[in-house]
Enzyme design. Structure first.
Site, mmCIF file in Angstrom:
data_model
loop_
_atom_site.group_PDB
_atom_site.id
_atom_site.type_symbol
_atom_site.label_atom_id
_atom_site.label_comp_id
_atom_site.label_asym_id
_atom_site.label_seq_id
_atom_site.Cartn_x
_atom_site.Cartn_y
_atom_site.Cartn_z
ATOM 1 N N LYS A 296 0.852 -1.184 0.000
ATOM 2 C CA LYS A 296 0.000 0.000 0.000
ATOM 3 C C LYS A 296 0.891 1.239 0.000
ATOM 4 C CE LYS A 296 -1.588 2.080 3.826
ATOM 5 N NZ LYS A 296 -0.690 2.739 4.786
ATOM 6 N N HIS B 213 -1.673 -4.786 5.459
ATOM 7 C CA HIS B 213 -1.073 -5.631 6.506
ATOM 8 C C HIS B 213 -2.035 -5.909 7.665
ATOM 9 C CE1 HIS B 213 -0.103 -1.889 8.683
ATOM 10 N NE2 HIS B 213 0.047 -2.634 9.742
ATOM 11 N N LYS C 219 -3.074 -9.651 10.370
ATOM 12 C CA LYS C 219 -3.115 -9.742 11.831
ATOM 13 C C LYS C 219 -4.012 -10.907 12.250
ATOM 14 C CE LYS C 219 -2.367 -4.788 12.550
ATOM 15 N NZ LYS C 219 -1.083 -4.645 13.208
ATOM 16 N N GLU D 33 -3.336 5.664 17.571
ATOM 17 C CA GLU D 33 -1.898 5.462 17.736
ATOM 18 C C GLU D 33 -1.353 6.538 18.662
ATOM 19 O OE1 GLU D 33 0.240 4.075 13.969
ATOM 20 O OE2 GLU D 33 -1.190 5.538 13.238
ATOM 21 N N ASP E 32 -4.138 7.120 4.490
ATOM 22 C CA ASP E 32 -3.161 6.244 5.139
ATOM 23 C C ASP E 32 -3.820 5.103 5.905
ATOM 24 O OD1 ASP E 32 -0.462 5.617 5.938
ATOM 25 O OD2 ASP E 32 -0.919 6.435 7.926
ATOM 26 N N HIS F 225 -7.039 0.086 6.033
ATOM 27 C CA HIS F 225 -7.128 -0.745 7.246
ATOM 28 C C HIS F 225 -8.527 -0.699 7.897
ATOM 29 C CE1 HIS F 225 -2.944 -0.818 6.538
ATOM 30 N NE2 HIS F 225 -2.589 0.218 7.259
ATOM 31 N N LYS G 174 -3.404 9.885 14.919
ATOM 32 C CA LYS G 174 -2.065 9.790 15.510
ATOM 33 C C LYS G 174 -2.044 10.676 16.749
ATOM 34 C CE LYS G 174 0.475 8.444 11.406
ATOM 35 N NZ LYS G 174 0.712 7.031 11.746
#
Ligand code: BG6
Length: 486
Positions: free
Chosen positions: A154, A184, A188, A222, A241, A246, A342
């Site tokens: 990505k 990704h 998981k 995060e 992002d 995700h 973030k």
């Protein structure tokens, strides 16, 4: 996710001097090889622009990377793994350079008696994808007598038009069954477990719908800021992002119908159906934020505008909250709230399913159901597991209630959870596309979010270490809900 036998193969990694290869892919490949019950012949060819490296110096770099990943020098699997690594210089966009690569691949396959099973992994910045894909196609590396697979990291495009363009380019050289688009999050363990949780337990299916579920929240927060990635992040922002990929994957796995079979296309068809059912996102249902100076985990941190490489007037969002409507028979009227940011108070990826209140509230305190409805909390990371939140009578004379949690934690039952990249690499090697994003899926997701990206927007400040701007609270409160983590 079949576990068919692993065939001998060659993995060619573009971007072999980069951070992703050294921090994630190399350690994951090492663990994969080490875990194999039976040895399988393989080689890994690192490809990059650097002309000052050869096989020996590349192996030394890789040895350091393994050391940083915690692989001990005394580990008996280390030396044979390093000996299976080779290096090839490649000049971007130069056809002769791809021809030399093709010759090197042939030579390695001959020397090590490998059949022509090839995996090309693009661990590259997105602007390098087109030239690499075209280069592989130009010299015939898109086909071989064995299998040829293309793995693309990505971000896959930056909006609908660029994603379509990239898909078209990929399809000039590769067929869709050869293509593995990485997200990704799908690697998981807890994300994959959503399949088992939903489709191997009959308990939840009858209540997994608009009759029983009030709303769903997906939070991926995060603690980290933008770190050293401003160059990329300034062009991306949180919606591109994190949300387009995700969080959307988490949403699809939560909302999808049971597939007819546990098979890559059956599953991906169901995910695409979810994406097709999502109504266009209205302007009022999206909140953008950007962190300002604040305190995270006891330390004072800079705001986004003070980070190295960030433009002083940047309007890039580091936080997004939005409300989505999945307009199908199962979910009509059930809001899905997605939120990511973030510099929030903690690292947490969690899906919370809030159930409807009992039709009549007869116990003390009255009318508090909205604040304490039954919830299923699926924690993707960290402290992976599930919580079922329900009401009990608080001991004592009066009939008052308390919310209690019934908990399941992975670490109490299993030793370690494999790293997502290990899972994804294994699946590429065995040819299982279940955990990879299909061309139409990535386009559908961009179709949903591109209009949001193209609209003028307000970006609200939020103090680093907080749960985001006040406007994100209003987004849920307006529906009589509240964020579970706040
Ligand atoms: C990446 C994003 O895809 O995912 C990063 O580019 C983000 O900005 C990361 O930090 C989060 O991944 P994880 O696995 O740490 O939750």
């Amino acid at each position: 996710m079949s576990k068919s036998n692993v065939e001998p193969h060659l993995i060619v990694v573009f971007g072999a001097t980069g951070d992703l290869f050294h921090r994630k892919l190399l350690p994951a490949l090492f663990r994969l090889v080490k875990r194999r019950a039976e040895p399988v012949p393989y080689r890994i060819l690192g490809v990059a622009r650097r002309g000052d490296l050869d096989d020996a110096s590349f192996r030394m770099l890789c040895a350091k990377a393994l050391e940083s990943a915690g692989v001990a020098e005394s580990d008996s699997a280390r030396a044979p793994f390093l000996a299976a690594l080779d290096y090839q210089t490649l000049q971007d966009g130069v056809e002769d350079s791809y021809r030399s690569l093709a010759e090197r691949i042939d030579a390695l396959e001959t020397a090590h008696r490998l059949p022509h099973n090839r995996i090309f992994y693009l661990a590259l910045p997105p602007q390098a994808f087109p030239a690499t894909i075209a280069g592989l196609g130009a010299v015939g590396l898109n086909r071989s007598a064995g299998f040829t697979r293309l793995v693309i990291e990505k971000p896959f495009g930056r909006d609908l038009a660029t994603a379509r363009e990239l898909n078209a380019l990929v399809h000039t050289a590769f067929e869709e069954p050869q293509v593995y688009r990485i997200d990704h999050y799908l690697g998981k363990e807890t994300v994959q477990n959503l399949f088992v949780f939903r489709f191997a337990n009959a308990l939840f299916e009858p209540i997994w719908n608009r009759d029983r579920i009030e709303h769903v929240q997906i939070t991926v927060s995060e603690e980290l800021g933008v770190e050293s990635r401003a160059g990329y992040y300034e062009q991306a922002g949180a919606l591109r992002d994190m949300v387009q990929n995700h969080l959307t994957q988490l949403l699809c796995l939560t909302a999808m119908e049971p597939p007819a079979q546990f098979e890559a296309d059956a599953i991906r068809n169901e995910k695409v159906k979810v994406l097709r059912s999502i109504a266009p996102i209205s302007e009022d249902d999206v909140v953008f934020g950007q962190y300002t100076p604040g305190n995270v985990d006891g330390a004072q941190v800079r705001g986004y505008l003070g980070e190295t490489g960030v433009a002083p007037e940047s309007k890039t969002e580091t936080f997004v909250a939005l409300k989505l409507a999945v307009s199908n028979w199962r979910w009509q009227g059930v809001p899905f709230y997605l939120r990511t940011g973030k510099r929030m108070p903690k690292r947490l990826s969690q899906i919370t399913v809030s159930f409807r209140c009992p039709p009549v509230s007869m116990f003390q305190p009255f009318n508090t159901c909205v604040l304490s409805s039954n919830q299923l909390v699926i924690t993707v990371q960290p402290d992976e597991g599930f919580d079922l939140v329900f009401e009990v009578k608080a001991p004592g004379d009066s009939m008052t209630m308390r919310s209690q949690r019934m908990q399941y934690r992975y670490h109490e039952h299993f030793e370690t959870l494999p790293d997502g990249y290990e899972t994804l690499l294994r699946d590429v090697i065995v040819g299982d596309q279940t955990l990879f994003v299909r061309a139409d899926e990535v386009e559908k997701s961009w179709e949903l979010f591109t209009p949001v990206l193209e609209r003028a927007r307000a970006v609200h400040g939020y103090a680093a270490g907080s749960w985001g701007p006040a406007a994100a609270e209003r987004l849920v409160v307006s529906e009589d809900h509240r964020w579970v983590q706040r």
